[in-house]
Write a protein that holds these residues in place. Structure first.
Motif, PDB file in Angstrom:
ATOM      1  N   TYR A  96       0.484  -0.900  -0.206  1.00 42.88           N
ATOM      2  CA  TYR A  96      -0.299   0.124   0.215  1.00 42.88           C
ATOM      3  C   TYR A  96       0.480   1.675  -0.124  1.00 42.88           C
ATOM      4  O   TYR A  96       1.237   0.759   0.618  1.00 42.88           O
ATOM      5  CB  TYR A  96      -0.910   0.015   1.150  1.00 42.88           C
ATOM      6  CG  TYR A  96      -1.847  -1.330   1.497  1.00 42.88           C
ATOM      7  CD1 TYR A  96      -2.995  -0.918   0.302  1.00 42.88           C
ATOM      8  CD2 TYR A  96      -2.351  -1.958   2.548  1.00 42.88           C
ATOM      9  CE1 TYR A  96      -4.324  -2.578   0.415  1.00 42.88           C
ATOM     10  CE2 TYR A  96      -2.736  -3.055   2.164  1.00 42.88           C
ATOM     11  CZ  TYR A  96      -3.686  -3.286   1.421  1.00 42.88           C
ATOM     12  OH  TYR A  96      -5.145  -3.878   1.241  1.00 42.88           O
ATOM     13  N   ILE A 102      -6.207  -1.252   3.989  1.00 42.45           N
ATOM     14  CA  ILE A 102      -7.045  -2.635   3.825  1.00 42.45           C
ATOM     15  C   ILE A 102      -8.911  -2.124   3.281  1.00 42.45           C
ATOM     16  O   ILE A 102      -9.061  -3.081   2.443  1.00 42.45           O
ATOM     17  CB  ILE A 102      -6.782  -2.982   5.283  1.00 42.45           C
ATOM     18  CG1 ILE A 102      -7.594  -2.077   6.154  1.00 42.45           C
ATOM     19  CG2 ILE A 102      -5.671  -3.462   5.842  1.00 42.45           C
ATOM     20  CD1 ILE A 102      -8.137  -3.032   7.533  1.00 42.45           C
ATOM     21  N   THR A 103      -9.150  -1.227   2.858  1.00 42.64           N
ATOM     22  CA  THR A 103      -9.776  -0.816   2.603  1.00 42.64           C
ATOM     23  C   THR A 103      -9.980   0.264   0.641  1.00 42.64           C
ATOM     24  O   THR A 103     -10.959  -0.183   0.201  1.00 42.64           O
ATOM     25  CB  THR A 103     -11.099   0.333   2.910  1.00 42.64           C
ATOM     26  OG1 THR A 103     -10.738   1.545   3.073  1.00 42.64           O
ATOM     27  CG2 THR A 103     -12.091  -0.682   4.741  1.00 42.64           C
ATOM     28  N   ARG A 112      -5.996  -9.476  -1.615  1.00 41.81           N
ATOM     29  CA  ARG A 112      -6.041  -9.192  -0.111  1.00 41.81           C
ATOM     30  C   ARG A 112      -4.429  -9.570   1.012  1.00 41.81           C
ATOM     31  O   ARG A 112      -4.204  -8.349   1.367  1.00 41.81           O
ATOM     32  CB  ARG A 112      -6.976  -9.100   0.291  1.00 41.81           C
ATOM     33  CG  ARG A 112      -7.308  -7.980   1.464  1.00 41.81           C
ATOM     34  CD  ARG A 112      -7.533  -6.782   1.360  1.00 41.81           C
ATOM     35  NE  ARG A 112      -8.243  -5.818   0.230  1.00 41.81           N
ATOM     36  CZ  ARG A 112      -8.668  -4.864  -0.077  1.00 41.81           C
ATOM     37  NH1 ARG A 112      -7.400  -4.011   0.305  1.00 41.81           N
ATOM     38  NH2 ARG A 112      -9.170  -4.394  -1.244  1.00 41.81           N
ATOM     39  N   ASN A 113      -5.040 -10.938   0.737  1.00 44.09           N
ATOM     40  CA  ASN A 113      -4.089 -11.484   2.170  1.00 44.09           C
ATOM     41  C   ASN A 113      -2.472 -11.585   1.588  1.00 44.09           C
ATOM     42  O   ASN A 113      -1.516 -11.787   2.867  1.00 44.09           O
ATOM     43  CB  ASN A 113      -5.237 -12.782   2.013  1.00 44.09           C
ATOM     44  CG  ASN A 113      -4.656 -13.084   1.407  1.00 44.09           C
ATOM     45  OD1 ASN A 113      -3.905 -13.515   0.108  1.00 44.09           O
ATOM     46  ND2 ASN A 113      -4.739 -14.907   1.279  1.00 44.09           N
TER      47      ASN A 113
END
Length: 137
Positions: A96, A102-103, A112-113
């Motif tokens: 990121y 995370i959103t 995502r993981n």
């Protein structure tokens, strides 16, 4: 010693500065030895030429690191680069940047993981993991 090579995928329109900062810090701050090559296309190319160029460069790397910014939903080139990496068995993970978290929307193909905060201890662990996956296994 030869260090693993990383292809950086990023939103050229919004995150070029973050790419430069990440690549610079990878040299000076990273506890994981890896090299980042600037393989960005320096000129606008027809789509087929761009795809051939990126695929050739991607084939010479050990992993693809996707810099996930706030505007990732509009970064169609990133989605294509992730697909190329998967086709070539190049492991992919994300970091990121630009206040994304995370959103934030992830590009298609990035899990995502397998996406983390810009922390060098987390990135070092991911680099080590990538060296045992895909074409590196």
């Amino acid at each position: 010693m030869v260090y693993p090579r990383a292809f950086l995928s990023f939103d050229f329109d919004h995150n070029e500065l973050h790419k430069k900062l990440f690549a610079g810090q990878a040299v000076s701050d990273s506890p994981a030895p890896f090299t980042v090559e600037d393989w960005s296309s320096k000129t606008t190319l027809p789509q087929s030429q761009w795809e051939a160029l990126i695929k050739k460069k991607m084939a010479h790397t050990h992993m693809c690191i996707v810099l996930v910014g706030r505007h990732m939903a509009t970064a169609t080139g990133v989605v294509k680069e992730i697909a190329m990496a998967k086709e070539l068995l190049v492991p992919v993970f994300g970091v990121y940047v630009d206040d994304a978290g995370i959103t934030s929307a992830l590009p298609v193909g990035l899990q995502r993981n397998r996406t983390m905060a810009w922390r060098w201890d987390l990135i070092a662990a991911a680099v080590q993991q990538m060296m045992g996956e895909g074409k590196n296994a």
